[in-house]
Design a protein around this motif. Structure first.
Motif, PDB file in Angstrom:
ATOM      1  N   LEU A 194       0.430  -6.158  12.526  1.00 30.93           N
ATOM      2  CA  LEU A 194       0.060  -7.304  11.685  1.00 30.93           C
ATOM      3  C   LEU A 194      -1.198  -6.985  10.881  1.00 30.93           C
ATOM      4  N   GLU A 195      -2.156  -6.354  11.570  1.00 27.31           N
ATOM      5  CA  GLU A 195      -3.410  -6.009  10.882  1.00 27.31           C
ATOM      6  C   GLU A 195      -3.138  -5.044   9.726  1.00 27.31           C
ATOM      7  N   ALA A 196      -2.301  -4.024   9.981  1.00 24.22           N
ATOM      8  CA  ALA A 196      -2.005  -3.026   8.938  1.00 24.22           C
ATOM      9  C   ALA A 196      -1.260  -3.661   7.770  1.00 24.22           C
ATOM     10  N   ALA A 197      -0.285  -4.523   8.080  1.00 21.22           N
ATOM     11  CA  ALA A 197       0.491  -5.154   7.006  1.00 21.22           C
ATOM     12  C   ALA A 197      -0.397  -6.056   6.164  1.00 21.22           C
ATOM     13  N   GLN A 198      -1.264  -6.825   6.845  1.00 18.14           N
ATOM     14  CA  GLN A 198      -2.149  -7.735   6.107  1.00 18.14           C
ATOM     15  C   GLN A 198      -3.146  -6.962   5.247  1.00 18.14           C
ATOM     16  N   ARG A 199      -3.655  -5.865   5.811  1.00 15.77           N
ATOM     17  CA  ARG A 199      -4.626  -5.065   5.061  1.00 15.77           C
ATOM     18  C   ARG A 199      -3.970  -4.471   3.811  1.00 15.77           C
ATOM     19  N   GLU A 200      -2.775  -3.888   3.997  1.00 10.37           N
ATOM     20  CA  GLU A 200      -2.109  -3.284   2.845  1.00 10.37           C
ATOM     21  C   GLU A 200      -1.768  -4.345   1.800  1.00 10.37           C
ATOM     22  N   ARG A 207      -3.253 -10.740  -1.799  1.00 13.41           N
ATOM     23  CA  ARG A 207      -2.937 -11.825  -0.869  1.00 13.41           C
ATOM     24  C   ARG A 207      -2.432 -11.214   0.437  1.00 13.41           C
ATOM     25  N   GLY A 208      -2.998 -11.647   1.551  1.00 16.64           N
ATOM     26  CA  GLY A 208      -2.667 -11.017   2.822  1.00 16.64           C
ATOM     27  C   GLY A 208      -1.590 -11.713   3.652  1.00 16.64           C
ATOM     28  N   GLU A 209      -1.061 -12.874   3.173  1.00 15.46           N
ATOM     29  CA  GLU A 209      -0.098 -13.620   4.000  1.00 15.46           C
ATOM     30  C   GLU A 209       1.127 -12.772   4.352  1.00 15.46           C
ATOM     31  N   GLY A 600     -12.851  -0.690   1.248  1.00 18.16           N
ATOM     32  CA  GLY A 600     -12.783  -1.462   0.001  1.00 18.16           C
ATOM     33  C   GLY A 600     -13.364  -0.719  -1.187  1.00 18.16           C
ATOM     34  N   ALA A 601     -14.100   0.394  -0.904  1.00 21.07           N
ATOM     35  CA  ALA A 601     -14.743   1.123  -2.009  1.00 21.07           C
ATOM     36  C   ALA A 601     -13.703   1.849  -2.853  1.00 21.07           C
ATOM     37  N   SER A 602     -13.892   1.811  -4.163  1.00 19.40           N
ATOM     38  CA  SER A 602     -13.046   2.599  -5.058  1.00 19.40           C
ATOM     39  C   SER A 602     -13.677   3.969  -5.203  1.00 19.40           C
ATOM     40  N   VAL A 603     -12.901   5.000  -5.055  1.00 25.42           N
ATOM     41  CA  VAL A 603     -13.442   6.350  -5.164  1.00 25.42           C
ATOM     42  C   VAL A 603     -12.641   7.156  -6.179  1.00 25.42           C
ATOM     43  N   GLY A 604     -13.309   8.135  -6.749  1.00 24.90           N
ATOM     44  CA  GLY A 604     -12.646   9.011  -7.713  1.00 24.90           C
ATOM     45  C   GLY A 604     -12.491  10.397  -7.129  1.00 24.90           C
TER      46      GLY A 604
END
Ligand code: ADP
Ligand code: ADP
Ligand code: MG
Length: 616
Positions: A194-200, A207-209, A600-604
């Motif tokens: 559930l945690e992985a699905a919500q995070r992705e 939206r995490g629902e 959450g950080a965007s990286v290049g």
């Protein structure tokens, strides 16, 4: 594709000029339909796509913004600016990006232009899978057994699994493109799943629902093309089977769905029409079902043109994009359900830039040093690229679609295999070797496959073992600098003036550099397959005590902290890039002295995310 002088403009109702709010093969496909119909096409492009095929083959092309989709192809504001500036009177969104975005549909309508798609209200209902399941149910069509509302915690997943049996699929309400779904095999995995699905889901769709669904273990994916007009007619254009998948994403599609017991295809067609009517549908849409043990269940409805629409076009003889435009212009559907004829069989493969070795299907990016598409009887290719173009890491890596038609499935299958054997792609690995193996496999021939067949049953270490081998040496296309005569030669060059793209012809002497397009950079260095980013994604590189990321993306997890002792090969974080969660692996050992990123950080590409010191 050279831009031919525009023929006579033939207005289609109120449509004369169509802004194509997309890129790649689907943008090219839509522009071709526009040209067939005598409509003017307008391309939009990001900085990464300034020289891309879709921008080259439109009648007009305008810059949207930087490479990042959020600032270009996903920006409603920027699309609206181009709509105004270009004077386009219709917007076709293609698939992906903003195709299923009710806000864009509303903004286009508010600007007085035609939206080539369904009403915004239908997009909204079907965009939330929890709401769409309820809508299907109230139309009398059963969805896959599942929970009715968003999950509040793992206990609900466990309760559902105990009641309906394991495994359970945890799915994102706003998911799409095969993302935001986790399969959990038992109660112990519920919390993590559930945690992985919500995070992705949160990362990809904002939206995490999530909700839970019974996970069918050996199903086929069968879908129905529907079409509605503004006069309230809704009908279906037959079935497609898209069961050959990896990561819940389609690789091979065919029409009609083969081997269904009598009556099933017709019942699915009727069910699809009911679902579409229930949400006031018009224009093109697809109702997806999952089929197992002679039962089918509603999976979702895609409120747009589908990637695999060409197989339906080939068996019905209908130009679906042309029909989308005419229905959007207010024309009624020109045929009734009884007049629709399905003729023969068509099969499509999606050519993705991915390395399928060992069944891993690792996404790749980089310049295509050579691309030769197939031709010949009953073969169609829809490509977004030509030799020298670049597969950008910023976008989906679908390179082309190859489709063959035959009077029956076997003839279509053999023709497609022939077409695959004529196709050459160099510079990036592709899914083609895997698709050739699928088309030649006895299970596929006998229709004994399912959505889990490719991943779970095929022995990839035998079919496509090992690391990708270097391609056979093939001469790269002659460069403008070395070919031809001594005098100046004409070269077509794209120049951007005030944010609008123009093609101009310049005369250059041999040896004189041609003003660079991004695609030409690839041509200068037709490196071996796997060079550059291709096929090298999930590895982090440690140099001089620094761990860097291999490509642009978003950090979803950081698994180390200062003071930790690392071994070679240890996973130090998870990077979401190219639609996959990739492990970032340390290539040297040592103690972590600094961690420079947070989730959450965007990286290049090349950004340092951690610093190590040798542990003595
Ligand atoms: P289809 O059934 O037509 O393959 P998919 O759901 O796989 O439909 O999506 C079609 C295309 O749109 C794919 O290329 C997919 O990667 C892309 N796509 C789907 N949803 C999204 C999204 N929310 N954001 C970005 N791309 C998406
Ligand atoms: P998306 O919006 O990503 O296309 P779908 O709900 O259409 O999501 O599911 C994508 C694929 O995942 C399906 O084609 C199927 O292979 C698999 N899948 C989805 N739900 C289930 C399920 N309940 N049981 C088995 N497979 C499923
Ligand atoms: Mg789907």
């Amino acid at each position: 594709m050279p831009v031919a002088p525009l023929g006579r403009i033939t207005p289609l109702g109120r449509i004369t000029k169509v802004l194509v709010a997309n890129r790649g093969e689907i943008a090219v496909r839509i522009m071709r339909a526009c040209r067939d119909l005598g409509l003017v096409s307008v391309a939009v492009y990001s900085d990464a796509d300034r020289g891309a095929l879709h921008a080259r083959c439109a009648d007009e092309a305008y810059r949207l913004g930087p490479a990042r989709s959020a600032e270009s192809y996903l920006s409603v504001a920027r699309l609206l600016e181009v709509l105004k500036r270009s004077g386009a009177d219709a917007v076709h969104p293609g698939y992906g990006f903003l195709a299923e975005n009710a806000e864009l549909a509303r903004a286009v309508l508010a600007a007085g232009a035609t939206w080539v798609g369904p009403p915004p209200e239908a997009i909204e209902v079907m965009g939330d899978k929890i709401v769409s399941r309820a809508a299907a149910k109230s139309a009398g069509v059963a969805p896959v057994p599942g929970t009715d509302g968003p999950l509040s915690g793992p206990a609900e997943v466990v309760a559902f699994g105990e009641a309906y049996g394991w495994p359970v699929a945890i799915k994102a309400a706003f998911g799409g493109g095969g993302r935001g779904m986790r399969v959990v095999a038992s109660a112990e995995q519920a919390a993590e799943g559930l945690e992985a699905a919500q995070r992705e889901a949160k990362g990809a769709f904002g939206r995490g629902e999530c909700y839970a669904e019974k996970y069918l273990s050996w199903p086929r994916h069968v879908e129905v093309q529907v079409f509605g007009d503004a006069q309230g007619h809704v009908l279906h254009l037959g079935t497609r089977d898209c069961s050959v998948q990896r990561r819940h994403q389609k690789l091979v599609e065919e029409a009609p769905a083969p081997g269904l017991p009598p009556g099933v295809a017709g019942a699915m067609g009727d069910a699809a029409v009911k679902v579409a009517k229930a949400c006031g549908y018009s224009n093109a849409g697809t109702v997806e079902f999952i089929y197992q043990d002679e039962e089918f269940f509603f999976l979702e409805m895609n409120t747009r043109l589908q990637v695999e629409h060409p197989v339906t076009e080939l068996v019905t003889g209908i130009d679906l994009v042309g029909l989308q435009l005419s229905v959007a212009a207010g024309e009624p559907l020109p045929f009734g359900q009884d007049e629709l004829q399905i003729s023969g069989h068509a099969i499509e493969v999606r050519v993705n830039a991915e390395d399928p070795s060992n069944g891993r299907f690792l996404p790749a990016a980089g310049p295509i040093s050579r691309l030769k598409l197939p031709a010949g009887p009953w073969v169609r290719s829809d490509s977004g690229y030509e030799s020298g173009d670049v597969i950008s890491q910023h976008y989906d890596n679908l390179l082309a679609k190859l489709v063959a038609w035959g009077p029956d499935r076997e003839v279509a299958r053999r023709r497609l295999l022939r077409a695959l054997s004529e196709t050459v792609v160099e510079g990036v690995p592709t899914t083609l070797p895997a698709q050739a193996a699928v088309l030649a496999h006895d299970d596929f021939i006998a229709c004994r496959h399912s959505t889990t067949w490719l991943t779970d049953r095929l022995n990839w270490s035998e079919i496509l073992p090992g690391a990708p081998s270097a391609p056979a040496a093939v001469a790269s296309p002659p460069s403008p600098a070395t070919s031809g005569t001594q005098g100046p030669e004409p070269q077509d060059v794209d120049v951007e003036v005030g944010g609008r793209l123009y093609r101009v012809r310049v005369w250059l002497r041999p040896g004189q550099a041609r003003p660079g397009r991004e695609r030409d950079k690839g041509r200068e260095k037709p490196g071996p397959r796997g060079a550059g980013p291709a096929g090298r994604l999930p590895r982090g590189g440690a140099a001089g005590g620094e761990v860097t990321v291999p490509m642009q993306g978003t950090i979803v997890r950081v698994l180390v902290k200062p003071g930790d002792l690392l071994e070679v090969g240890q996973v130090i974080g998870v990077l979401e890039a190219m639609k996959m969660e990739n492990n970032i692996v340390s290539e040297s050992s040592g103690r972590v002295v600094e961690v420079r990123v947070e989730p959450g950080a965007s990286v290049g590409t090349g950004d340092v995310i951690a610093v190590l010191e040798e542990d003595i």
